[in-house]
Design a protein around this motif. Sequence first.
Motif, PDB file in Angstrom:
ATOM      1  N   GLU A   1     -46.027   4.073  25.707  1.00  0.00           N
ATOM      2  CA  GLU A   1     -45.173   3.117  25.415  1.00  0.00           C
ATOM      3  C   GLU A   1     -43.637   3.401  24.849  1.00  0.00           C
ATOM      4  N   PHE A   2     -43.718   4.567  24.085  1.00  0.00           N
ATOM      5  CA  PHE A   2     -42.427   5.224  23.679  1.00  0.00           C
ATOM      6  C   PHE A   2     -41.633   5.658  24.825  1.00  0.00           C
ATOM      7  N   CYS A   3     -42.127   6.293  25.738  1.00  0.00           N
ATOM      8  CA  CYS A   3     -41.567   6.749  26.816  1.00  0.00           C
ATOM      9  C   CYS A   3     -40.923   5.803  27.731  1.00  0.00           C
TER      10      CYS A   3
ATOM     11  N   ILE B   1     -34.908   5.109  26.783  1.00  0.00           N
ATOM     12  CA  ILE B   1     -34.598   5.455  25.259  1.00  0.00           C
ATOM     13  C   ILE B   1     -34.378   7.073  25.357  1.00  0.00           C
ATOM     14  N   SER B   2     -35.261   7.901  25.826  1.00  0.00           N
ATOM     15  CA  SER B   2     -35.452   9.254  25.667  1.00  0.00           C
ATOM     16  C   SER B   2     -35.545   9.826  27.164  1.00  0.00           C
TER      17      SER B   2
ATOM     18  N   TRP C   1     -46.300  13.942  28.717  1.00  0.00           N
ATOM     19  CA  TRP C   1     -46.384  15.439  28.837  1.00  0.00           C
ATOM     20  C   TRP C   1     -45.355  16.152  27.891  1.00  0.00           C
ATOM     21  N   ASN C   2     -44.104  15.761  28.104  1.00  0.00           N
ATOM     22  CA  ASN C   2     -42.932  16.385  27.349  1.00  0.00           C
ATOM     23  C   ASN C   2     -43.312  16.207  25.861  1.00  0.00           C
ATOM     24  N   ILE C   3     -43.352  15.065  25.331  1.00  0.00           N
ATOM     25  CA  ILE C   3     -43.585  14.944  24.111  1.00  0.00           C
ATOM     26  C   ILE C   3     -44.959  15.646  23.441  1.00  0.00           C
TER      27      ILE C   3
ATOM     28  N   THR D   1     -50.645  15.797  17.783  1.00  0.00           N
ATOM     29  CA  THR D   1     -50.355  15.121  18.969  1.00  0.00           C
ATOM     30  C   THR D   1     -49.723  13.832  18.778  1.00  0.00           C
ATOM     31  N   PRO D   2     -49.138  13.136  19.953  1.00  0.00           N
ATOM     32  CA  PRO D   2     -48.533  11.713  19.424  1.00  0.00           C
ATOM     33  C   PRO D   2     -49.919  10.785  18.891  1.00  0.00           C
TER      34      PRO D   2
END
Length: 385
Positions: free
Chosen positions: A215-217, A291-292, A303-305, A329-330
């Motif tokens: 959701e963040f991504c 956003i990112s 995967w990046n986070i 982990t996230p």
Amino acid sequence: MERRKDSKGKVLKDGESQRKDGIYQYRWTDKTGKRHTIYAKDLKVLREKENNANKIISQGIDFEGGKITTYQFLIRYYEFKKTSIKKSSLKTYYTTTNKLKDTSIGNTKIIDVKISDAKQLIIDLSQNGLKYSTIKTIKTLIKAAFKMAQEDDLILKNPFDFQLNEVIKNDTKKRVALTEQQYSDLLEFVLCDRVFRKYYDDIVFLYETGIRVSEFCGLTLSDIDFVKHEVVIDKQLIKTSKGELYITDPKSKAGFRTIPLSAEAYHAIKAIINRRPQTNEMMVDGYCGFISIHSNGTPKTAWNIEYELREIAKAYNSLYPECQLPNLTPHVLRHTFCTRKVSSGMNIKAVQYLMGHSSVQITLDVYTSIDADMIKTEFAKVAQM
């Protein structure tokens, strides 16, 4: 009229016969006029099959339809479901099916699958090194397919209708939330490290909002309301094993939500946006302005986070072996958010909404941790009443 007998002198019933090679067979005609035959090496086994067939037929079960193998039926089931499920879920379905392709149960007709066969599959998967959570997913998917077969009158009962922990031990490790001290130490370490400091705001935002990393991504500039201090969650960004990016809805209907931003989350998201590189951005399924993003304009993925946090934890634990961080982990940050909100006394329905859970039970059973300090604090509150 003398009844037919087999080579051992045993009387054969109507429809039964023995071939010259010694194999027994039972033949009958169904209500549509179609002929069926079942075979066995000895009379006892033949009659067991015969009784089972007659039982199935008497209850209106489609004997012919039940001759499809487990693997074939799973393929049919997923083809039937693929228009109503997410792409990521369909991938899981087909991965599950492929695990059964060359197994004994995968090549067994669904009408012949017994509970003992299903349990043996579970044991075999466990012995092959699959985790309990993975096996649980596989069992859930196969059980759903066999439920459809049962509803379609292809089988009498669902062989996967049993408790998983009755067959194999649940070795799932309990999720551990970060303590306040661990989180504080983590932020100090990241902020003071010239390599990792650029990830500081990502960590703060995930910790302060509890949203899923996908959701963040998937957040875009239009999802942030800096006037109302809110963020709208209405999509996820997913990356396939082949490297393809696509947008999908949140995990469930409850995943559509608007989350208020704390002061820390507000400043973190502003910093993330201000740090965005000025470049030609990639569009994914009609969306852009993520956003990112990377320097080449592609949006960051889960995967990046996950990789960033893994590297941070590795470096931290190497420097401070006496006070190791748990697996970072996230999802640990999301888990910690939920635990903090519950322990602070927030209404559980409000926590459920913020987490985007489909039920309160998930919020309570899966995502909250209780440590010794929390118990002491809660006990002290009661003692003061």
